[in-house]
Structure formats: structure tokens, C-alpha cells
Design an enzyme around this catalytic site. Structure first.
Site, PDB file in Angstrom:
ATOM      1  N   PRO A 151      -7.707   7.951  30.320  1.00  0.00           N
ATOM      2  CG  PRO A 151      -6.958   9.569  28.819  1.00  0.00           C
ATOM      3  CD  PRO A 151      -6.772   9.065  30.223  1.00  0.00           C
ATOM      4  CB  CYS A 152      -8.448   3.007  28.477  1.00  0.00           C
ATOM      5  SG  CYS A 152      -9.966   2.837  29.411  1.00  0.00           S
ATOM      6  CG  HIS A 153     -12.181   7.464  26.181  1.00  0.00           C
ATOM      7  ND1 HIS A 153     -11.876   7.699  27.512  1.00  0.00           N
ATOM      8  CD2 HIS A 153     -12.226   8.668  25.580  1.00  0.00           C
ATOM      9  CE1 HIS A 153     -11.765   9.006  27.692  1.00  0.00           C
ATOM     10  NE2 HIS A 153     -11.959   9.610  26.533  1.00  0.00           N
TER      11      HIS A 153
END
Length: 187
Positions: A151-153
Site C-alpha cells: 500500500p504505497c498510497h
């Protein structure tokens, strides 16, 4: 479950399957090997899909085939639930072979950031033992072959800004709203 492997499985060809699934943020290109999900790509229109297939063939040493044996079924089911608003992390078998070194270390640490929370670039750098490497963490986020699932968001600037995002800032806002971190857009 995480699978450790070199960039191309030790020089041997690695068979892969692919598909494009519709999601709340648009079409997603998904690819998996027998080891697990290996690639996720946003905005998977026909041109992007062709570029991804060419790139994957070069990286894995074998031409990916469209959804042949069901390797992607579990990932599709779990992503459908995620985009339907089911809370929880996307725990799936992952093939880490498209990332190495510091980037892999950062991305693996990122998988420990829980659903509905965020972490700063600097904090993530500290977590991997490189407190001065916030910009390098940003580079690692940009090289993430498994966005949404890794989850780089959830990585934001220390001042509360969204930072960058390979899928575009509107996609990042949508994902953070889906997880309850940001308010949902009014329209």
C-alpha cells in the site's frame, strides 16, 4: 505469504498469467506467477496493457498468458472485497522478484502499515534503519510493482501533504477515502 526470489527466478523463465479487472479506481492490470501476485498496474487501458506485457516478458523471461489456470482468482476476489469497502489488509501470496535491495526492504516494511492508517516517508525510512533516506523511500514507492496490495498510497509527507503517487494523486485520494483516512469526495 511472501516469496523471495531474484529478479527473474535465478535466470530461468518464470511463467505468468495476467488479466485486467475493473475496480473503483479504474481498470487494474494484474499478473501472477506460481509464487504469487507479481505485478499490479493502474489505468490499464489497451496501450498500457501491451507495455506491461512486453515489460513482464522481458523481466520474467516468458510471455505472460491471459488468465489460463486460475492463479489470479484469489487476488481478484480479495481486491473485489477491498474495493467494495471491506476493511482489512490485502493479504495475498506475493512474488517479490521484480524488486530488490533497499526498495524491497522498504516495500516489505510497508506491508506492515495497517489498513486505514498512514506513515510518513521519513518514518518509513527510520523503520528500515535508514533515518536520512526519506527521498529514497519515495523512489521505492515509485518503483512498487504491487501498488494497492503493497500500500504505497498509505505513505504521506510529514506535513500532512499527500506526496506523490504513480497512479495519480486523485487515485491516491480515492484509496485513502476508501480506507477512511480522508473524507469521501462529495461528487
Amino acid at each position: 505469504m511472501d516469496i523471495e526470489a531474484g529478479p527473474t527466478g535465478g535466470g530461468r523463465a518464470v511463467p505468468a498469467e495476467w488479466t485486467v479487472m475493473e475496480s473503483a479506481i479504474g481498470p487494474l492490470f494484474l499478473a501472477a506467477t506460481g509464487r504469487g501476485l507479481v505485478r499490479v498496474e493502474f489505468h490499464a487501458d489497451a496501450a498500457r496493457r501491451e507495455r506491461m506485457l512486453t515489460r513482464l516478458a522481458g523481466q520474467l523471461g516468458a510471455e505472460p498468458v491471459e488468465r489460463a489456470s486460475g492463479l489470479l482468482a484469489g487476488a481478484i476476489r480479495r481486491l473485489d472485497r477491498y474495493f467494495a469497502g471491506e476493511p482489512g489488509d490485502l493479504v495475498l501470496p506475493l512474488d517479490w522478484s521484480l524488486t530488490t535491495g533497499f526498495n524491497r526492504q522498504v516495500l516489505r516494511e510497508l506491508t506492515t502499515v495497517p489498513y486505514g492508517t498512514v506513515v510518513g516517508y521519513g518514518e518509513l525510512a527510520r523503520r528500515v534503519g535508514q533515518p536520512g533516506a526519506a527521498q529514497a523511500v519515495g523512489v521505492a514507492m515509485g518503483s512498487n510493482p504491487l501498488p494497492v496490495v503493497v500500500p504505497c498510497h498509505r505513505v504521506v509527507e510529514s506535513d500532512g501533504g499527500l506526496g506523490g503517487f504513480g497512479g495519480g494523486l486523485e487515485t491516491k485520494r480515492q484509496l485513502l477515502a476508501l480506507e477512511g483516512v480522508l473524507p469521501a469526495p462529495l461528487f
